[in-house]
Design a protein around this motif. Structure first.
Motif, PDB file in Angstrom:
ATOM      1  N   LYS A 225       0.717  -1.294  -0.057  1.00 50.93           N
ATOM      2  CA  LYS A 225       0.069   0.061   0.025  1.00 50.93           C
ATOM      3  C   LYS A 225       0.935   1.134  -0.025  1.00 50.93           C
ATOM      4  CE  LYS A 225      -3.742  -1.923   2.518  1.00 50.93           C
ATOM      5  NZ  LYS A 225      -4.971  -1.903   3.191  1.00 50.93           N
TER       6      LYS A 225
ATOM      7  N   PHE B 256       0.375   4.323   0.437  1.00 46.91           N
ATOM      8  CA  PHE B 256      -0.154   5.545   1.016  1.00 46.91           C
ATOM      9  C   PHE B 256       0.255   4.977   2.719  1.00 46.91           C
ATOM     10  CE2 PHE B 256      -3.219   5.674  -2.529  1.00 46.91           C
ATOM     11  CZ  PHE B 256      -2.217   6.827  -2.982  1.00 46.91           C
TER      12      PHE B 256
ATOM     13  N   VAL C 135      -0.387   7.640   7.968  1.00 43.36           N
ATOM     14  CA  VAL C 135      -0.551   7.811   6.439  1.00 43.36           C
ATOM     15  C   VAL C 135       0.449   8.817   5.937  1.00 43.36           C
ATOM     16  CG1 VAL C 135      -2.358   8.687   5.046  1.00 43.36           C
ATOM     17  CG2 VAL C 135      -2.855   7.524   6.958  1.00 43.36           C
TER      18      VAL C 135
ATOM     19  N   LEU D 111      -2.549  13.656   1.777  1.00 41.92           N
ATOM     20  CA  LEU D 111      -3.707  13.071   1.839  1.00 41.92           C
ATOM     21  C   LEU D 111      -4.433  13.663   3.084  1.00 41.92           C
ATOM     22  CD1 LEU D 111      -3.011   9.435   1.343  1.00 41.92           C
ATOM     23  CD2 LEU D 111      -4.344  10.514  -0.030  1.00 41.92           C
ATOM     24  N   PRO D 112      -5.797  13.728   2.879  1.00 37.39           N
ATOM     25  CA  PRO D 112      -6.685  14.572   4.205  1.00 37.39           C
ATOM     26  C   PRO D 112      -6.858  13.658   5.262  1.00 37.39           C
ATOM     27  CG  PRO D 112      -7.883  13.676   2.352  1.00 37.39           C
ATOM     28  CD  PRO D 112      -6.636  13.360   2.129  1.00 37.39           C
ATOM     29  N   ALA D 113      -5.425  13.018   6.000  1.00 39.71           N
ATOM     30  CA  ALA D 113      -5.716  12.024   7.133  1.00 39.71           C
ATOM     31  C   ALA D 113      -3.996  11.951   7.558  1.00 39.71           C
ATOM     32  CB  ALA D 113      -5.904  10.941   6.464  1.00 39.71           C
TER      33      ALA D 113
ATOM     34  N   SER E 244      -3.651   9.419  10.435  1.00 38.74           N
ATOM     35  CA  SER E 244      -3.657   7.973  10.908  1.00 38.74           C
ATOM     36  C   SER E 244      -4.815   7.223  10.654  1.00 38.74           C
ATOM     37  CB  SER E 244      -3.276   8.161  12.426  1.00 38.74           C
ATOM     38  OG  SER E 244      -4.337   8.821  13.113  1.00 38.74           O
ATOM     39  N   SER E 245      -4.921   5.841  11.090  1.00 37.21           N
ATOM     40  CA  SER E 245      -5.841   5.233  10.958  1.00 37.21           C
ATOM     41  C   SER E 245      -5.739   3.881  11.793  1.00 37.21           C
ATOM     42  CB  SER E 245      -6.162   4.739   9.263  1.00 37.21           C
ATOM     43  OG  SER E 245      -7.175   3.798   9.195  1.00 37.21           O
TER      44      SER E 245
ATOM     45  N   GLU F 285      -7.014   0.150  12.701  1.00 37.22           N
ATOM     46  CA  GLU F 285      -7.703  -0.714  11.791  1.00 37.22           C
ATOM     47  C   GLU F 285      -7.723  -2.395  12.408  1.00 37.22           C
ATOM     48  OE1 GLU F 285      -5.719  -0.521   7.885  1.00 37.22           O
ATOM     49  OE2 GLU F 285      -6.843   1.435   7.748  1.00 37.22           O
TER      50      GLU F 285
ATOM     51  N   PHE G  65     -11.252  -5.883   6.635  1.00 33.95           N
ATOM     52  CA  PHE G  65     -10.711  -5.235   7.998  1.00 33.95           C
ATOM     53  C   PHE G  65     -11.931  -4.055   8.047  1.00 33.95           C
ATOM     54  CE2 PHE G  65      -8.514  -3.051   4.820  1.00 33.95           C
ATOM     55  CZ  PHE G  65      -8.474  -1.561   5.216  1.00 33.95           C
TER      56      PHE G  65
ATOM     57  N   HIS H  61      -8.920  10.666  10.459  1.00 37.31           N
ATOM     58  CA  HIS H  61      -9.440  10.779   8.869  1.00 37.31           C
ATOM     59  C   HIS H  61     -10.948  10.942   8.836  1.00 37.31           C
ATOM     60  CE1 HIS H  61     -11.041   6.717   9.174  1.00 37.31           C
ATOM     61  NE2 HIS H  61      -9.925   6.359   9.708  1.00 37.31           N
TER      62      HIS H  61
ATOM     63  N   LEU I   1     -13.037   8.725   6.916  1.00 35.97           N
ATOM     64  CA  LEU I   1     -13.686   7.505   6.286  1.00 35.97           C
ATOM     65  C   LEU I   1     -14.231   6.792   7.476  1.00 35.97           C
ATOM     66  CD1 LEU I   1     -11.544   6.483   3.558  1.00 35.97           C
ATOM     67  CD2 LEU I   1     -13.414   7.969   3.440  1.00 35.97           C
TER      68      LEU I   1
ATOM     69  N   PHE J  24     -13.270   8.906  -4.383  1.00 34.19           N
ATOM     70  CA  PHE J  24     -11.971   9.174  -3.616  1.00 34.19           C
ATOM     71  C   PHE J  24     -11.572   7.636  -3.090  1.00 34.19           C
ATOM     72  CE2 PHE J  24     -10.202   9.821   0.993  1.00 34.19           C
ATOM     73  CZ  PHE J  24      -9.325  10.424   0.591  1.00 34.19           C
ATOM     74  N   VAL J  25     -12.467   6.940  -2.495  1.00 36.08           N
ATOM     75  CA  VAL J  25     -12.206   5.624  -2.030  1.00 36.08           C
ATOM     76  C   VAL J  25     -11.644   4.777  -3.145  1.00 36.08           C
ATOM     77  CG1 VAL J  25     -12.749   3.429  -0.790  1.00 36.08           C
ATOM     78  CG2 VAL J  25     -13.463   5.843   0.207  1.00 36.08           C
TER      79      VAL J  25
ATOM     80  N   ASN K  20      -3.926   0.967  -4.543  1.00 34.16           N
ATOM     81  CA  ASN K  20      -3.328   0.001  -3.915  1.00 34.16           C
ATOM     82  C   ASN K  20      -3.150  -1.411  -4.788  1.00 34.16           C
ATOM     83  OD1 ASN K  20      -3.027   1.274  -1.610  1.00 34.16           O
ATOM     84  ND2 ASN K  20      -5.051   0.424  -0.517  1.00 34.16           N
TER      85      ASN K  20
HETATM   86  C1  A8S Z   1      -6.913   0.702   2.296  1.00 32.75           C
HETATM   87  C2  A8S Z   1      -8.098   1.666   1.857  1.00 32.75           C
HETATM   88  C3  A8S Z   1      -8.233   2.993   2.096  1.00 32.75           C
HETATM   89  C4  A8S Z   1      -7.560   3.685   3.213  1.00 32.75           C
HETATM   90  C5  A8S Z   1      -7.687   5.005   3.144  1.00 32.75           C
HETATM   91  C6  A8S Z   1      -9.368   3.593   1.375  1.00 32.75           C
HETATM   92  C7  A8S Z   1      -6.814   5.820   4.247  1.00 32.75           C
HETATM   93  O1  A8S Z   1      -6.059   4.971   5.043  1.00 32.75           O
HETATM   94  C8  A8S Z   1      -6.038   6.611   3.267  1.00 32.75           C
HETATM   95  C9  A8S Z   1      -6.037   8.056   2.874  1.00 32.75           C
HETATM   96  C10 A8S Z   1      -7.287   8.809   3.769  1.00 32.75           C
HETATM   97  O2  A8S Z   1      -7.384   9.915   3.406  1.00 32.75           O
HETATM   98  C11 A8S Z   1      -8.173   7.887   4.433  1.00 32.75           C
HETATM   99  O3  A8S Z   1      -7.099  -0.550   2.255  1.00 32.75           O
HETATM  100  C12 A8S Z   1      -7.431   6.812   5.286  1.00 32.75           C
HETATM  101  O4  A8S Z   1      -6.026   1.359   3.115  1.00 32.75           O
HETATM  102  C13 A8S Z   1      -4.793   5.815   2.672  1.00 32.75           C
HETATM  103  C14 A8S Z   1      -6.421   7.389   6.127  1.00 32.75           C
HETATM  104  C15 A8S Z   1      -8.688   5.977   5.815  1.00 32.75           C
END
Ligand code: A8S
Length: 168
Positions: free
Chosen positions: A47, A49, A70, A74-76, A78-79, A81, A95, A102, A104, A146-147, A154
């Motif tokens: 991935k 990003f 991240v 990007l408009p984020a 951390s995430s 999961e 997941f 973020h 989402l 966007f998604v 990816n």
């Molecule tokens: C994944 C899929 C997505 C990930 C999104 C859609 C995200 O991790 C990124 C940028 C954002 O702005 C939102 O399989 C978020 O990872 C790469 C942080 C959620």
């Protein structure tokens, strides 16, 4: 097999949520692709990003939690999961986003692999679907776009990595 894939990618859809699915063919055997996508603890292997990933709980068991840093731009930032499904026989991994900085909210995704043969060479069809809340101030169309863009990046990167592995 098409019907099986359809069932696997059926998400329950709430109000102001959107869902979609993407398909990508990879010129590498299922085992090679699976060895990458099953590593919930190492999403940075493909991935683009993901700058860094740290496990908060567990490893590769269902319920494990990872925190992603991240990449910039990007408009984020951390995430957080959680692994919801991992099936080494059926090649299913799913997941959910629990938290993070973020937009989402309530994102969850399922990725499945399906064996295929093109020009007598073993290949893999990847199907990835998601469901997510539409954020305040955005339309369903913008959110999906966007998604889908992130997932396409990816999957393209996944194909590149798999097709360049030494076993290929
Ligand atoms: C994944 C899929 C997505 C990930 C999104 C859609 C995200 O991790 C990124 C940028 C954002 O702005 C939102 O399989 C978020 O990872 C790469 C942080 C959620």
């Amino acid at each position: 097999d098409v019907e099986r894939a359809r069932l696997l990618h059926q998400h329950g859809l709430g109000e102001s949520q959107c869902t979609s699915a993407l398909v990508k063919h990879i010129n590498a055997p299922v085992d090679v692709v699976w060895s990458l996508v099953r590593r919930f603890d190492e999403p940075q292997r493909y991935k683009p990003f993901v700058r860094r990933c740290v496990m908060r709980e567990g490893g590769l068991e269902v319920g494990s939690i990872r925190e992603i840093e991240v990449a910039s731009g990007l408009p984020a930032t951390s995430s957080v999961e959680q692994l919801e499904s991992l099936d080494d026989n059926e090649h299913i991994v799913g997941f959910r986003k629990l938290d993070g900085d973020h937009r989402l909210q309530n994102y969850s995704s399922i990725l499945t692999l399906h064996e295929d043969v093109i020009d007598e060479r073993p290949g893999t069809t990847v199907v990835e679907s998601f469901v997510v809340n539409v954020p305040d101030g955005n339309s369903e169309e913008e959110t999906c776009y966007f998604v889908e863009h992130l997932i396409k990046c990816n999957l393209r990167s996944l194909a590149n990595v798999c097709e360049q592995l030494p076993s290929q």
